[in-house]
Design an enzyme around this catalytic site. Sequence first.
Site, PDB file in Angstrom:
ATOM      1  N   LYS A 112      13.541  -8.296   3.224  1.00 37.44           N
ATOM      2  CA  LYS A 112      12.105  -8.243   3.511  1.00 37.44           C
ATOM      3  C   LYS A 112      11.818  -7.730   4.921  1.00 37.44           C
ATOM      4  O   LYS A 112      10.761  -7.148   5.167  1.00 37.44           O
ATOM      5  CB  LYS A 112      11.486  -9.632   3.387  1.00 37.44           C
ATOM      6  CG  LYS A 112      11.845 -10.367   2.120  1.00 37.44           C
ATOM      7  CD  LYS A 112      11.119  -9.824   0.934  1.00 37.44           C
ATOM      8  CE  LYS A 112      11.507 -10.583  -0.314  1.00 37.44           C
ATOM      9  NZ  LYS A 112      10.667 -10.330  -1.453  1.00 37.44           N
TER      10      LYS A 112
HETATM   11  C1  LIG Z   1      16.950 -12.478  -1.403  1.00 38.08           C
HETATM   12  C2  LIG Z   1      16.080 -11.861  -2.436  1.00 38.08           C
HETATM   13  N1  LIG Z   1      16.643 -11.084  -3.371  1.00 38.08           N
HETATM   14  C3  LIG Z   1      15.902 -10.505  -4.323  1.00 38.08           C
HETATM   15  C4  LIG Z   1      14.539 -10.700  -4.402  1.00 38.08           C
HETATM   16  C5  LIG Z   1      13.754  -9.996  -5.465  1.00 38.08           C
HETATM   17  O1  LIG Z   1      13.079  -8.901  -4.928  1.00 38.08           O
HETATM   18  P1  LIG Z   1      11.747  -8.358  -5.628  1.00 38.08           P
HETATM   19  O2  LIG Z   1      10.802  -9.496  -5.654  1.00 38.08           O
HETATM   20  O3  LIG Z   1      11.296  -7.238  -4.802  1.00 38.08           O
HETATM   21  O4  LIG Z   1      12.158  -7.972  -7.009  1.00 38.08           O
HETATM   22  C6  LIG Z   1      13.910 -11.520  -3.445  1.00 38.08           C
HETATM   23  C7  LIG Z   1      12.453 -11.788  -3.447  1.00 38.08           C
HETATM   24  O5  LIG Z   1      11.614 -11.003  -3.593  1.00 38.08           O
HETATM   25  C8  LIG Z   1      14.689 -12.082  -2.430  1.00 38.08           C
HETATM   26  O6  LIG Z   1      14.125 -12.804  -1.470  1.00 38.08           O
HETATM   27  N1  LIG Z   2      11.092 -13.372  -3.454  1.00 37.78           N
HETATM   28  C1  LIG Z   2       9.906 -13.251  -2.750  1.00 37.78           C
HETATM   29  C2  LIG Z   2       8.693 -13.439  -3.579  1.00 37.78           C
HETATM   30  C3  LIG Z   2       7.548 -12.636  -3.061  1.00 37.78           C
HETATM   31  O1  LIG Z   2       7.859 -11.296  -3.268  1.00 37.78           O
HETATM   32  P1  LIG Z   2       7.152 -10.072  -2.588  1.00 37.78           P
HETATM   33  O2  LIG Z   2       8.239  -9.092  -2.439  1.00 37.78           O
HETATM   34  O3  LIG Z   2       6.088  -9.677  -3.523  1.00 37.78           O
HETATM   35  O4  LIG Z   2       6.565 -10.459  -1.280  1.00 37.78           O
HETATM   36  C4  LIG Z   2       9.960 -14.137  -1.511  1.00 37.78           C
HETATM   37  O5  LIG Z   2      11.000 -14.252  -0.957  1.00 37.78           O
HETATM   38  O6  LIG Z   2       8.995 -14.701  -1.093  1.00 37.78           O
END
Ligand SMILES: Cc1ncc(COP(=O)(O)O)c(C=O)c1O
Ligand SMILES: N[C@@H](CCOP(=O)(O)O)C(=O)O
Length: 463
Positions: A112
């Site tokens: 993120k």
């Molecule tokens: C460590 C981790 N891996 C994978 C994901 C999944 O990613 P996305 O929600 O973009 O599919 C998340 C949360 O979004 C996460 O925090």
């Molecule tokens: N896994 C995410 C959930 C929110 O996902 P986002 O990519 O839409 O912000 C988290 O870690 O909070």
Amino acid sequence: MQFVSTRGQAPILGFSDAILAGLAADGGLYVPREWPQFTAAEIAAFAGKRYPDVAFAIISRFVGDDIGADALKSIIDGAYSPFRHVSVAPLNELSPNHFLLELFHGPTLAFKDVAMQFLSRVMDHILSERGLRATIVGATSGDTGSAAIEAFRGRDTTDIFILHPQGRTSPVQRLQMTTVLDANVHNIALEGTFDDCQNSVKAMFNNHQFRDNVRLSGVNSINWGRIVAQIVYYFTAAVSLGSPSRRVSFTVPTGNFGDIFAGYAAKRMGLPIDRLVIATNANDILARTLKNGRYEMAGVHPTISPSMDIEISSNFERLLFEASGRDAKAVLAMMNSLKQSSGFALPENTIAAIRADFAAATSDEAATKSVIASIFRENGYTLDPHTAVGVQVAQRLRDPMVPMITLATAHPAKFPAAVKEAMGVEPSLPLWLADLHQRPERLSVLANDQKAVEDFIATRTRV
Ligand SMILES: Cc1ncc(COP(=O)(O)O)c(C=O)c1O
Ligand SMILES: N[C@@H](CCOP(=O)(O)O)C(=O)O
């Protein structure tokens, strides 16, 4: 560059307005009106370039004239300077032709950071230019929240309110959020699941009076500013393995579908991606959808990869829009059905288009723990449980002749208990976070009650 809503009824906006809007006024998600194209020669020229330079080449195509080139360059350079690896997103070979793309070298140890460090700076720039302040909201299952809080802390232009599901994040994830005591940071522990937090955030955007009163903006991957920054590492990773002369595949541990949608966007922009593999944990709604052609909610179960304990996968709406031939009416009908009856059937042409680009599979809890143990034993490498879901699925689905890149989305030390249970050794936090458990916390526990949450925000925001 202009942006249109997946539901077709919101104003068409430029880059800066789409970023500030977050969610479109009709409840849809913004996508670019057309996909910028990169030729093979332009992609090949990314080889050997610094990560921020590739990021500028890609992101500037979406920004258009909204932000001057020098300002955008300095935003991007600033965004990647806190990363603790010179390549920002390095590749690590796990086995012949299977690579990990390490996305956890940012300040909060998850992928993120790659987008959030960019988004906070770009929002700050747009708001400062316009002399405005904004109220930022976000829903998190753990990682988005910590990355957003770190990126927005102390900024004069924004107050940030992050909703996490009480007791459903790892303790490290919680502490990374609740120990940040800057005046503009507010943590809400909601009595509910991540989907409840996400629904609450979307309801705030759909309450137009509240949205306008507090000048609401969002930092979840519903915001195009998140996706655009995540497209970059698909290009850098593929190019370092020989693209565009060589096709590569990606496996992505998936929850809200933002990360893998960025891979799809890269493909639409000209990157020769063979397969995009969706890896889910036991909350397998996306794998079931690809198999059955029906999106069907079945209840969320807590797992050792809590950031993926999600059933309403927001960005899947962006894919439905693209795969249906940009049929906003069809998307609206599917979203209404999801709201009313917790599911919908995908039209034949839509599911066929999705299956042409994507594959999907699930790694259950036992398989995920077992791959953490085996990779530690055989490679001496520690996987976090989300990355492990990806590796487990990639090992089963990959074509040995095509390089497979699995996205390593978090550092294992964010999930010490699960990792220790799987492989017998507890991963340690990096030095700069070593005293995390001793830091004082600040958070507010709220019932899953929309009015209570909106009142909490309205009485604290400084807009
Ligand atoms: C460590 C981790 N891996 C994978 C994901 C999944 O990613 P996305 O929600 O973009 O599919 C998340 C949360 O979004 C996460 O925090
Ligand atoms: N896994 C995410 C959930 C929110 O996902 P986002 O990519 O839409 O912000 C988290 O870690 O909070």
